[in-house]
Each structure stands twice: as structure tokens, then as C-alpha cells.
Scaffold this active site. Structure first.
Site, short mmCIF file in Angstrom:
data_model
loop_
_atom_site.label_atom_id
_atom_site.label_comp_id
_atom_site.label_asym_id
_atom_site.label_seq_id
_atom_site.Cartn_x
_atom_site.Cartn_y
_atom_site.Cartn_z
N TRP A 160 -10.75 4.38 -13.78
CA TRP A 160 -12.00 4.68 -14.70
C TRP A 160 -11.71 4.63 -16.25
CZ3 TRP A 160 -10.05 8.07 -18.34
CH2 TRP A 160 -8.96 9.23 -17.88
N ASN A 161 -10.42 4.36 -16.65
CA ASN A 161 -10.21 4.33 -17.94
C ASN A 161 -10.56 3.25 -18.69
OD1 ASN A 161 -7.79 3.05 -16.98
ND2 ASN A 161 -6.50 4.27 -18.23
N ARG A 169 -9.84 -7.93 -14.97
CA ARG A 169 -8.52 -8.43 -14.96
C ARG A 169 -8.05 -8.78 -13.37
NH1 ARG A 169 -4.11 -4.60 -17.91
NH2 ARG A 169 -3.76 -3.59 -15.72
N LYS A 184 -13.62 -1.98 -5.61
CA LYS A 184 -14.02 -0.53 -5.42
C LYS A 184 -13.72 0.09 -6.81
CE LYS A 184 -11.80 3.06 -4.47
NZ LYS A 184 -12.62 3.83 -5.53
N PRO A 185 -14.66 0.33 -7.70
CA PRO A 185 -14.43 1.18 -8.96
C PRO A 185 -14.21 2.44 -8.93
CG PRO A 185 -16.58 0.55 -8.70
CD PRO A 185 -16.11 -0.10 -7.41
N ALA A 186 -13.46 3.11 -9.66
CA ALA A 186 -13.43 4.60 -9.76
C ALA A 186 -14.82 5.24 -9.66
CB ALA A 186 -12.60 5.26 -11.06
N GLY A 238 -4.07 2.14 -11.31
CA GLY A 238 -4.36 3.62 -11.13
C GLY A 238 -3.01 4.49 -11.03
N GLU A 260 -0.58 -1.95 -10.58
CA GLU A 260 -0.45 -1.47 -11.94
C GLU A 260 -0.53 0.07 -12.00
OE1 GLU A 260 0.17 -3.58 -14.42
OE2 GLU A 260 0.00 -5.48 -13.30
N LEU A 261 0.54 0.62 -12.27
CA LEU A 261 0.58 2.07 -11.96
C LEU A 261 0.80 3.01 -13.40
CD1 LEU A 261 2.77 2.10 -8.47
CD2 LEU A 261 0.31 1.86 -9.04
N CYS A 294 -2.89 3.58 -19.60
CA CYS A 294 -1.43 3.55 -18.96
C CYS A 294 -0.37 3.10 -20.17
CB CYS A 294 -1.26 2.45 -17.96
SG CYS A 294 -2.15 0.99 -18.31
N GLU A 391 2.75 11.79 -17.77
CA GLU A 391 1.57 11.11 -18.36
C GLU A 391 0.98 12.08 -18.99
OE1 GLU A 391 -0.15 8.27 -15.55
OE2 GLU A 391 -0.12 6.88 -17.41
N SER A 451 -1.95 -5.47 -25.37
CA SER A 451 -2.68 -6.16 -24.61
C SER A 451 -3.47 -7.36 -24.82
CB SER A 451 -4.20 -4.98 -24.04
OG SER A 451 -3.53 -3.84 -23.59
P1 NAD Z 1 -5.98 7.24 -9.43
O1 NAD Z 1 -4.93 6.74 -8.84
O2 NAD Z 1 -6.65 8.60 -9.27
O3 NAD Z 1 -7.18 6.56 -9.05
C1 NAD Z 1 -7.40 4.96 -9.27
C2 NAD Z 1 -8.52 4.66 -8.21
O4 NAD Z 1 -8.05 4.65 -6.84
C3 NAD Z 1 -9.76 4.88 -8.16
O5 NAD Z 1 -10.61 4.00 -8.16
C4 NAD Z 1 -9.89 5.97 -7.18
O6 NAD Z 1 -11.33 6.30 -6.62
C5 NAD Z 1 -8.97 5.22 -6.16
N1 NAD Z 1 -8.25 6.06 -5.12
C6 NAD Z 1 -7.70 7.36 -5.31
N2 NAD Z 1 -7.05 7.68 -4.16
C7 NAD Z 1 -7.38 6.87 -3.37
C8 NAD Z 1 -6.80 6.65 -2.07
N3 NAD Z 1 -6.06 7.70 -1.20
N4 NAD Z 1 -7.13 5.32 -1.57
C9 NAD Z 1 -7.61 4.48 -2.11
N5 NAD Z 1 -8.21 4.52 -3.20
C10 NAD Z 1 -7.94 5.67 -4.01
O7 NAD Z 1 -6.06 6.83 -11.07
P2 NAD Z 1 -7.07 7.32 -12.02
O8 NAD Z 1 -6.97 8.61 -12.58
O9 NAD Z 1 -8.56 6.40 -11.99
O10 NAD Z 1 -6.28 6.40 -13.38
C11 NAD Z 1 -5.39 6.83 -14.44
C12 NAD Z 1 -3.95 6.33 -13.86
O11 NAD Z 1 -4.09 4.89 -13.81
C13 NAD Z 1 -3.02 6.62 -14.61
O12 NAD Z 1 -1.78 6.92 -14.05
C14 NAD Z 1 -2.76 5.54 -15.49
O13 NAD Z 1 -1.48 4.85 -16.14
C15 NAD Z 1 -2.95 4.19 -14.44
N6 NAD Z 1 -3.35 2.94 -15.10
C16 NAD Z 1 -2.62 2.08 -14.96
C17 NAD Z 1 -2.82 0.84 -15.62
C18 NAD Z 1 -1.95 -0.35 -15.55
O14 NAD Z 1 -2.29 -1.63 -15.67
N7 NAD Z 1 -0.58 0.00 -15.22
C19 NAD Z 1 -3.92 0.55 -16.03
C20 NAD Z 1 -4.79 1.99 -16.25
C21 NAD Z 1 -4.79 2.85 -15.78
#
Ligand code: NAD
Length: 487
Positions: A160-161, A169, A184-186, A238, A260-261, A294, A391, A451
């Protein structure tokens, strides 16, 4: 300057799933609500996909796959370029939409439109540069051709961020490579992706090449898609926790994955740093997106000779920030994504204080409705504090001191993550030692924001697998084919 009203913009955003070129309701007409984090008010009610809807979207991507892979790279590139151009025409709308659903101040949302749009332009150019190799085998008995083929239908999951940039990307390199996708967006910020799908529809992307499913049941909807043998690629951005789960699921289907975590970026300021640059870099690396990146600097590791001065100058600037709804003029810090995120930031701050850290400014919720937290600076953060390990994902700048270079490197590398590091020094030899010594996928040297669509973005250790952007980005969606032709 936005001339469109919030209501008209929200009305213009499609509220349905985009499957096979059609906007369709979710099974049984289920819906999910999207809220404004700065007010808590409902923005829009949209379709809430079921697992069957997810498979319908994959069906559409599979049906379109062969024709899209056979579409000339130039045509694929020009569609991406047309989408880029249309996004420029609608940049104010997209920026406002992100501010509404995610909360970032409008100026930052405009910055994300510029950054996110560049992936469309960059990969429109990369689409025609997919090359291979040709040569004779070492025995001299045949010719070897190495070519690149689209890996196949891809499932893209975004956080979502950065609602636009995280989508473009992934979408842009996948389409450039000749892959069809389901994205599938957040569930917290799905509107921007729906709007982007409408832009692709307007420029004439063939039906089924891009499919969008919005859902409140991410795990239930994603699992059958990931398990389907027709899917060939999973790209996720995520949290590390969810990423680990998805890697395990992907293993059963032997999927190519890009992950990308999370991050826990160190921001090292040496005694020889240019403090003006370090302060500017710190504010950008920490407070952009209200700390919800992130790449956000998570641990400020500052040489003891400049630690007090750095903390004083940074705090002065932080106290001048203006917190508020991202649409209000002059606002520099928006809300966090929800109240849970506010609670987490506050817990980390209170834990550090309880262990002996010094609160310089902030450290509480402001007196206003919405998911806000005051920009905060804490110094002398003791080892073992949660804030150094987790984080923060909020507007909290935490400082620890160090005395010598090895100590700084050890502190910086003392994390399971390895996404990005920031280093401030005017000493070239030291800078080069940092490039080699820090366990990190990316590094900013005397700069707080790195970035760029032309850069290979990604991490080491638990920060992920693969790279997005740059010349590397398209290879995440290509597989190598080798052919031998005997003489
Ligand atoms: P999140 O992992 O909770 O969710 C990310 C996405 O995954 C969302 O679309 C969510 O709906 C989905 N999701 C959640 N559980 C799932 C499952 N079990 N199966 C399939 N999909 C699922 O993360 P967030 O809170 O949306 O985003 C924040 C995190 O993302 C932070 O840890 C941040 O560092 C990371 N992030 C990383 C990068 C990068 O490029 N490395 C960029 C942006 C954000």
C-alpha cells in the site's frame, strides 16, 4: 494544480475487477470499502474478489499469453509509452488519488507519479532491447543460440505504501518482456491500480494482458493462483513475513519469484561528513512517505564527535514539519496508513525510552482525528531496543553513536535485512570501504533518496530476491532458451 474535485475523481475510478478487458463485479456482488487514513472516512466501495474471481483473472491472462508473447516488441513498447504519455496528462488526478487513499502529501504524490511513470517509459525502451547470444561451441562442432522468451503468465502482488510505483515497477517490465499479468494491489490502496488499468484500457492494451483483482481476502485468493500450474511467475513486494510464506507456496509450483521485502536501513554519518548534506539526506531518507518506505532510514548511526550537533540540527527541522491531511497546503507529514501503524510506531518509541533513550521531540499522537503520529527524534537508543531491530514504518528518527569505523559497519550489518544503506563521509577511501563492507543491495553515498527507474532495485539477505528496474528488471520476466545447431 488540481481542478478535478475529490468526488469527481473517486467517481471516475472504476470500482470493479478488470478481467479479460471487462470491468466485472465480484462473485455474489461482494464489496470492500476503501478509507481515507487522514479522516477515517469512506472513499469508495469496490469489488471484493473471491478465489474463483482470481482464477477467472488467471484464465484471462493465460488466454491472452500466446498472442501477447508474439506481439512485436516495438508494439509492446509503444503501448507502454502511450500509457506513460497518458499518465502525464492525468498526473494531477493520480497524485490526488494516492493522497486520498494512502495519505501522502500532494507534493510527494506528484513525486511518485514522476517516479512511477518512469517505469513505463524505461521499459517501453527496454522492450526492444531483449537480446541473446550466438557462438560456436568449444568443440567447434556446432553453433549455440541463446535466446530470451517471456517466462509466462505472472501474478503481481503489491503493497500500500507506493500505490503507483509498486504497480508500474512490475507491470511495465512484465508487459515489455511479453508476459501477461494478474495484479493484486493491497486492499488498503487499490484505487490507484484500478485507475492505471483504465489508462491501459484507454491506450488500447489488448484484453487479458493486464487483469486486476481487488480483494480483502489476499491469502485465500492468492493461494489458488500461485498453485495453478499455468502460472509461471510470482512477483511480490511487501513484508518479509508474507514473502516467506509466498516463497514456500511458490516452491510447490516451482515458480520463478521476485521478492522485494522489508528493510532496516542504516544511515551512517561519519565525523568527516558534510553535515548540511547529512541533515538534508536524513530528512529525505526518514520522513518521505511519513517514514513508510522499505528504503526508509531506520537506524541513524552517528559518530560521537558529531552526534549532538546532528541531532540538534535534525530536530530543529523536524519541529518545523507540518502534520496534516495530504491535500492541505503546506503539509509535509501525512497520516500513517491506519491506527495499527500508529500504535506500532508509538510502542517502538516507548520501548526505547523505557530502556533509557532520550526523547528529543515528538513521541505522541497529535490532537486530531485520523491516523497521525508526531514526527519524532530519539537519541542514545540503547542496544537491544526493538526500534533498532524492527522496521519502524513511521516518522521516527532514532540515533545511536559509534566511535570507530569497524563498529559502525558491525552495527549497520547487525540486521537480518539488507535492502539499502546510506553513508555520509567526505573521505573517498572510507566510502569505498563502505561499498565493500556493508551487506546491502543498494547504497546512497551522501544522498538520502536513491530510487530511479534505471537502477536495479532490490536487497540481499531477508530483504528479498531479484531486482526491479534497470536493465536487470526485464530479466525477472524472461527465461533463457539455448538451442544447439550441429555443423
Ligand atoms: P504486506 O506484506 O502486509 O502486504 C503486501 C501485499 O501482500 C498486499 O497486497 C497484501 O494484501 C498481500 N498479502 C498479505 N498477506 C498475503 C498472503 N498471505 N498471500 C498473498 N498476499 C498477501 O506488506 P504491506 O504492509 O502492504 O507493505 C509494507 C511492507 O512492504 C514493508 O515491510 C516494506 O518494507 C515492504 N516494501 C518493500 C519494498 C521493496 O521494494 N523491497 C517496497 C515497498 C514496501
Amino acid at each position: 494544480m488540481n481542478t478535478i474535485t475529490e468526488a469527481a475523481l473517486l467517481e471516475a475510478v472504476p470500482g470493479s475487477l478488470f478481467i479479460g478487458g471487462d470491468w466485472t463485479d465480484a462473485e455474489a456482488g461482494r464489496t470492500l470499502d476503501v478509507f481515507d487514513p487522514s479522516t477515517g472516512h469512506l472513499l469508495k466501495r469496490i469489488a471484493d474478489a473471491s478465489p474463483d474471481d482470481g482464477i477467472r483473472a488467471l484464465d484471462a491472462a493465460v488466454a491472452a499469453a500466446d498472442a501477447w508473447a508474439a506481439t512485436a516488441p516495438r508494439v509492446r513498447g509503444e503501448l507502454l509509452r502511450d500509457a506513460f504519455d497518458l499518465l502525464q496528462q492525468r498526473k494531477d488526478e493520480v497524485a490526488l488519488l494516492m493522497t486520498l487513499e494512502m495519505g501522502k502529501p500532494l507534493a510527494e504524490a506528484a513525486g511518485e507519479v514522476a517516479y512511477g511513470g518512469e517505469f513505463l517509459r524505461w521499459f517501453s525502451e527496454e522492450a526492444v532491447r531483449i537480446s541473446g547470444r550466438f557462438g560456436s561451441n568449444p568443440e567447434g562442432t556446432g553453433r549455440m543460440i541463446v535466446s530470451q522468451r517471456p517466462v509466462g503468465p505472472a501474478f503481481l502482488i503489491t503493497p500500500w505504501n507506493f500505490p503507483l510505483a509498486m504497480a508500474t515497477r512490475k507491470i511495465a517490465p512484465a508487459l515489455a518482456a511479453g508476459c501477461t499479468v494478474v495484479i493484486k494491489p493491497a486492499e488498503l490502496t487499490p484505487l490507484t491500480t484500478l485507475y492505471v488499468a483504465r489508462l491501459f484500457e484507454e491506450v488500447g492494451l489488448p484484453a487479458g494482458v493486464l487483469n486486476v483483482i481487488t480483494t480483502s481476502r489476499s491469502a485465500d485468493v492468492s493461494s489458488p493462483i500461485i498453485a495453478d500450474p499455468r502460472l509461471r511467475k510470482l512477483s511480490f513486494t511487501g513484508s518479509t513475513t508474507v514473502g516467506r510464506t509466498l516463497i514456500k507456496q511458490a516452491a510447490d509450483n516451482v515458480l520463478r519469484t521476485s521478492m522485494e521485502l522489508g528493510g532496516n536501513a542504516p544511515f551512517i554519518v561519519f565525523g568527516d561528513a558534510d553535515l548540511d548534506k547529512a541533515v538534508e539526506g536524513a530528512l529525505a531518507a526518514k520522513f518521505r512517505n511519513t517514514g513508510q518506505a522499505c528504503t526508509a532510514a531506520n537506524r541513524f548511526i552517528v559518530h560521537s564527535s558529531v552526534a549532538d550537533e546532528f541531532a540538534r540540527r535534525v530536530s530543529e527541522r523536524v519541529e518545523a514539519f507540518r502534520v496534516g491531511r495530504g491535500t492541505e497546503p503546506g503539509v509535509t507529514i501525512g497520516p500513517l496508513i491506519n491506527d495499527k501503524a500508529v500504535d506500532k510506531a508509538d510502542q517502538l518509541v516507548q520501548d526505547a525510552i523505557a530502556r533509557g533513550a532520550t526523547l528529543v521531540t515528538g513521541g505522541r499522537r497529535p490532537l486530531r482525528a485520523g491516523s497521525f503520529y508526531e514526527p519524532t527524534v530519539v537519541t542514545n537508543v540503547p542496544e537491544g531496543s526493538d526500534i533498532l531491530r524492527e522496521e519502524i514504518f513511521g516518522p521516527v528518527l532514532s540515533i545511536v553513536d559509534f566511535d570507530d569505523e569497524e563498529e559502525a559497519v558491525a552495527l549497520a550489518n547487525n540486521t537480518e535485512y539488507g535492502l539499502v544503506s546510506y553513508v555520509f563521509t567526505e573521505n573517498l577511501a572510507r566510502a569505498q570501504r563502505m561499498i565493500d563492507g556493508l551487506d546491502t543491495g543498494m547504497m546512497g553515498l551522501n544522498v538520502g533518496v536513491i530510487s530511479n527507474a534505471a537502477a536495479p532495485f532490490g536487497g540481499v539477505k531477508q530483504s528479498g530476491l531479484g531486482r526491479e528496474g534497470g536493465a536487470e528488471g526485464i530479466h525477472e520476466y524472461l527465461s533463457t532458451k539455448y538451442t544447439l545447431i550441429p555443423n
